[in-house]
Design an enzyme around this catalytic site. Structure first.
Site, PDB file in Angstrom:
ATOM      1  N   GLY A 221       0.819  -1.200   0.000  1.00 36.28           N
ATOM      2  CA  GLY A 221       0.000   0.000   0.000  1.00 36.28           C
ATOM      3  C   GLY A 221       0.850   1.246   0.000  1.00 36.28           C
ATOM      4  N   SER A 222       0.319   2.306   0.542  1.00 39.01           N
ATOM      5  CA  SER A 222       0.978   3.605   0.454  1.00 39.01           C
ATOM      6  C   SER A 222       2.141   3.706   1.433  1.00 39.01           C
ATOM      7  CB  SER A 222      -0.026   4.724   0.745  1.00 39.01           C
ATOM      8  OG  SER A 222      -0.369   4.742   2.119  1.00 39.01           O
ATOM      9  N   THR A 223       3.092   4.581   1.107  1.00 37.66           N
ATOM     10  CA  THR A 223       4.231   4.808   1.989  1.00 37.66           C
ATOM     11  C   THR A 223       3.810   5.371   3.350  1.00 37.66           C
ATOM     12  OG1 THR A 223       5.771   5.056   0.139  1.00 37.66           O
ATOM     13  CG2 THR A 223       6.403   6.077   2.229  1.00 37.66           C
ATOM     14  N   THR A 225       1.112   4.906   5.073  1.00 38.26           N
ATOM     15  CA  THR A 225       0.547   3.826   5.883  1.00 38.26           C
ATOM     16  C   THR A 225       1.632   2.843   6.288  1.00 38.26           C
ATOM     17  OG1 THR A 225      -1.593   4.041   4.780  1.00 38.26           O
ATOM     18  CG2 THR A 225      -1.189   2.006   5.966  1.00 38.26           C
ATOM     19  N   GLY A 226       2.562   2.552   5.379  1.00 41.62           N
ATOM     20  CA  GLY A 226       3.676   1.670   5.706  1.00 41.62           C
ATOM     21  C   GLY A 226       4.516   2.220   6.845  1.00 41.62           C
ATOM     22  N   GLU A 243       5.682  -3.458   0.822  1.00 37.95           N
ATOM     23  CA  GLU A 243       5.807  -3.046  -0.588  1.00 37.95           C
ATOM     24  C   GLU A 243       4.974  -1.784  -0.726  1.00 37.95           C
ATOM     25  OE1 GLU A 243       4.977  -1.939  -3.938  1.00 37.95           O
ATOM     26  OE2 GLU A 243       3.793  -3.762  -4.252  1.00 37.95           O
TER      27      GLU A 243
END
Length: 468
Positions: A221-223, A225-226, A243
């Protein structure tokens, strides 16, 4: 209308509440999904933990056989899963749409099922024997996105269970239905508790990443959120595979034939309507062929039909959700306000549609928001360059580092330039062509760790060394 339940411990889990899943093409109700609670999460993790000893205790060959049976089961329901997927994600059934995605999921499952996990002998001499064994981690939490929901869920789940782990999966609330149905099917062949599903809002994902009894989180998902997942996982020192976002650069060198490369460049950028982490997001073209490349891309794009995913003539569908649509629309408007040239498509004024036209924009501004930010949609900025060192610097001048591509007939020059690109994968005369036997992951803010291949499989294990 579809309605599926969460699966916990091999049984359906009743829910006190549900939420609507909307078809992005028609805005009709595609189905309803259960709204899981933190108590449901504890129950799912407990079921996965209870299943772990027996599952991890199976022989390698037995787990291989189970994974092959999962692939067989998904193949038997190929079209059913594709239809559910199109109804909630919007992508066309044909072409590189839902049938393609389910086929890819089946292929990935079969590949991972066939992989071996050997014991590696590090020393065997008069001083003794040292063996390196791979052991499963325990309960793996899988959090999956809305762009390729079924295939990415398989990327998470099959390597995890193949190596002896058990799984709790949380799909995106935008596209939970196809994943719920897939996990129902998996539970028809797997022992109870090996793969569990929970659907809910973002708070459920946050609870997973901090849960004391989940040993690893795998997230696509999005950076931003990561980064939150990485922070919340710190207290329990979870293993992580992340990822994350990409802003992939493609570089077209002057020896290219513009007409010949146009289809490959187009699909590298617009596969899944641009809603792909490793899609081509910025295209740099040598100024000696810049106009020709722009013209050929416009001509090719005019042959592509955007429409309802159940229309056999549609090549691309809508943007999946309003939040993403508004982001793409905003970036396109900002680019044009800064003086970029609209070649095709453009911003949309209709507040009710999620269909966005294929948009090509000529820009020479490095600060253009459409260049600097990942659009994750059907809009491509095309930037001229004259100096190769400057364009490599421009390609690298971004927080992301997922993929990149170089378009040239000179293989030696490709190798030289690829080694200078700061990204996890570099493609030659194509873009985004991933495969199950090749490790895939990003550098910088595009992720932590890799998926696919033997390296991705073993990322679901801990190392134990035996001194004999």
């Amino acid at each position: 209308m579809y309605s599926f339940n969460n699966m916990v411990g091999g049984k359906t889990l009743s829910a006190n509440a549900s939420f609507d899943v909307i078809n992005p093409s028609t805005h009709d109700l595609a189905g309803k999904a259960p709204l899981a609670t933190s108590a449901d999460l504890d129950q799912a993790v407990a079921a996965a933990a209870a299943a772990f000893p027996a599952w991890s205790g199976l022989s390698d060959a037995e787990r291989q056989d189970y994974c092959h049976r999962v692939a067989d089961k998904l193949e038997q329901h190929h079209e059913e899963l594709a239809r559910i997927l199109t109804s909630e994600q919007g992508k066309p059934m044909a072409g590189m749409g839902s049938m393609f995605e389910i086929g890819g999921a089946i292929a990935w499952a079969r590949y991972n099922a066939a992989l071996e996990i050997p014991v590696e002998v590090l020393q065997d001499n008069d001083n003794g024997r040292v063996e390196m064994h791979r052991k499963p981690i325990g309960v793996v939490g899988s959090i999956t996105p809305w762009n390729w929901p079924v295939m990415i869920a398989v990327w998470h789940i099959i390597p995890a269970i193949r190596t002896g782990n058990t799984v709790v999966n949380k799909p995106s609330p935008f596209t939970p239905l196809s994943t719920l149905r897939m996990i129902e099917l998996m539970n028809e062949v797997l022992p109870a508790g090996v793969v569990n599903s929970l659907t809910g809002d973002d708070s459920l994902g946050a609870a997973m990443s901090s849960h004391a009894k989940i040993g690893k989180i795998v997230f696509t998902g999005s950076t931003p959120t990561g980064q939150k997942i990485m922070a919340s996982a710190a207290d329990t020192l979870k293993r992580l595979t992340l990822e994350l976002g990409g802003n992939d650069a493609g570089i077209v060198l002057p020896d290219c034939d513009p007409a010949a490369i146009a289809p490959g460049v187009f699909w590298g950028a617009f596969i899944n309507n641009g809603q792909t982490c490793a899609a081509l997001k910025r295209l740099y073209v040598h100024d000696s062929i810049y106009q020709q490349v722009c013209d050929e891309l416009v001509a090719f794009a005019r042959t592509i039909k955007v429409g309802d995913g159940f229309d056999d003539n549609s090549d691309l569908g809508p943007i999946q959700n309003r939040m993403q649509f508004d982001k793409v629309n905003r970036l396109v408007r900002q680019s044009l306000e800064l003086g970029s040239q609209l070649l095709l498509g453009g911003p949309v004024d209709d507040p009710d549609t999620l269909f966005f036209p294929i948009t090509l924009i000529a820009t020479d501004s490095a600060s253009d928001p459409l260049v600097q930010h990942e659009q994750f949609g059907p809009a491509l900025p095309i930037i001229p360059f004259s100096d190769i060192d400057a364009v490599i610097a421009a390609a690298n001048d971004n927080q992301n580092g997922l993929g990149g591509s170089i378009w040239t007939d000179d293989q030696q020059q490709f190798r030289q330039l690829a080694s200078r690109m700061e990204c996890g994968s570099v493609w030659h005369n194509k873009h985004g062509a991933i495969q199950p036997d090749v490790p895939f992951g990003g550098v910088k803010c595009s992720g932590v760790g890799v998926e696919f291949g033997k390296e991705g499989l073993l990322a679901n294990t801990n190392i134990q060394v035996l001194f004999l």
